[in-house]
Design a protein around this motif. Structure first.
Motif, PDB file in Angstrom:
ATOM      1  N   LYS A  92       0.829  -1.206   0.000  1.00 56.68           N
ATOM      2  CA  LYS A  92       0.000   0.000   0.000  1.00 56.68           C
ATOM      3  C   LYS A  92       0.867   1.262   0.000  1.00 56.68           C
ATOM      4  CE  LYS A  92      -3.359   2.489   2.812  1.00 56.68           C
ATOM      5  NZ  LYS A  92      -4.075   2.510   4.075  1.00 56.68           N
ATOM      6  N   LEU A  93       1.887   1.298   0.866  1.00 59.24           N
ATOM      7  CA  LEU A  93       2.764   2.466   0.920  1.00 59.24           C
ATOM      8  C   LEU A  93       3.615   2.570  -0.344  1.00 59.24           C
ATOM      9  CD1 LEU A  93       3.937   2.514   4.648  1.00 59.24           C
ATOM     10  CD2 LEU A  93       2.226   3.975   3.542  1.00 59.24           C
TER      11      LEU A  93
ATOM     12  N   GLN B 161       1.255   3.578  10.234  1.00 62.02           N
ATOM     13  CA  GLN B 161       1.368   2.595   9.143  1.00 62.02           C
ATOM     14  C   GLN B 161       2.693   1.828   9.219  1.00 62.02           C
ATOM     15  OE1 GLN B 161      -0.409   2.508   5.746  1.00 62.02           O
ATOM     16  NE2 GLN B 161      -2.191   3.534   6.586  1.00 62.02           N
TER      17      GLN B 161
ATOM     18  N   ARG C 228       3.321  -2.118  10.000  1.00 67.27           N
ATOM     19  CA  ARG C 228       4.125  -2.966   9.119  1.00 67.27           C
ATOM     20  C   ARG C 228       5.063  -3.846   9.950  1.00 67.27           C
ATOM     21  NH1 ARG C 228       4.378  -6.079   4.785  1.00 67.27           N
ATOM     22  NH2 ARG C 228       6.352  -5.938   3.694  1.00 67.27           N
TER      23      ARG C 228
END
Length: 157
Positions: free
Chosen positions: A66-67, A97, A101
């Motif tokens: 996603k990042l 985020q 992770r």
């Protein structure tokens, strides 16, 4: 630290360096002791990732899909990647985020850790008891060392 390094790194087949390895080891520590890895993950985010540094691999490989999808594929500079993500998400959201992770990577490593314990002929279910036993041995050795040092000091002074 010594018990963590032995049980959550060495016996798990994880080198002592690398953020991915530390994520896995901290999840193992949490499962063994009931502690939370979140403060350690937050510290690594602030001290390393927010400065574009990841030990053991390029930042892009460490980041979630996603990042990675949010930044240009050609961008490889860690500082620039973080700056772009921070600009898009804001500081707190990016920190959250990145910490998430770490949790994700730590959990993803659990199957290989259990396999490593089996390969060594160890029962993964007994790792908490093994940790407590190792800690007790270290504490006893420390008490004996201190006692010996005190006796030596009294003899010569």
């Amino acid at each position: 630290m010594l018990v963590h390094d032995i049980l959550d790194h060495s016996l798990c087949g994880l080198p002592l360096s690398g953020h991915r390895n530390e994520a896995i080891a901290l999840v193992q520590l949490a499962g063994r002791t009931g502690s939370s890895p979140t403060p350690d993950f937050a510290r690594m985010v602030d001290e390393d990732l927010m400065h574009g540094r990841v030990n053991g691999e390029p930042l892009r490989e460490f980041l979630s899909e996603k990042l990675c999808a949010m930044v240009p594929a050609r961008e490889e500079d860690g500082c620039r990647l973080i700056a772009l993500l921070r600009q898009m998400l804001g500081l707190e959201m990016l920190r959250e985020q990145l910490a998430a992770r770490f949790h994700e990577l730590g959990e993803a490593g659990a199957p290989s850790v259990r396999q490593q314990w089996r390969k060594l002929g160890l029962d993964y279910r007994h790792r908490a008891a093994m940790g407590m036993a190792r800690q007790a041995i270290i504490e006893q050795a420390d008490r004996e060392r201190r006692k010996s040092s005190e006796e030596w000091a009294c003899e010569y002074f």
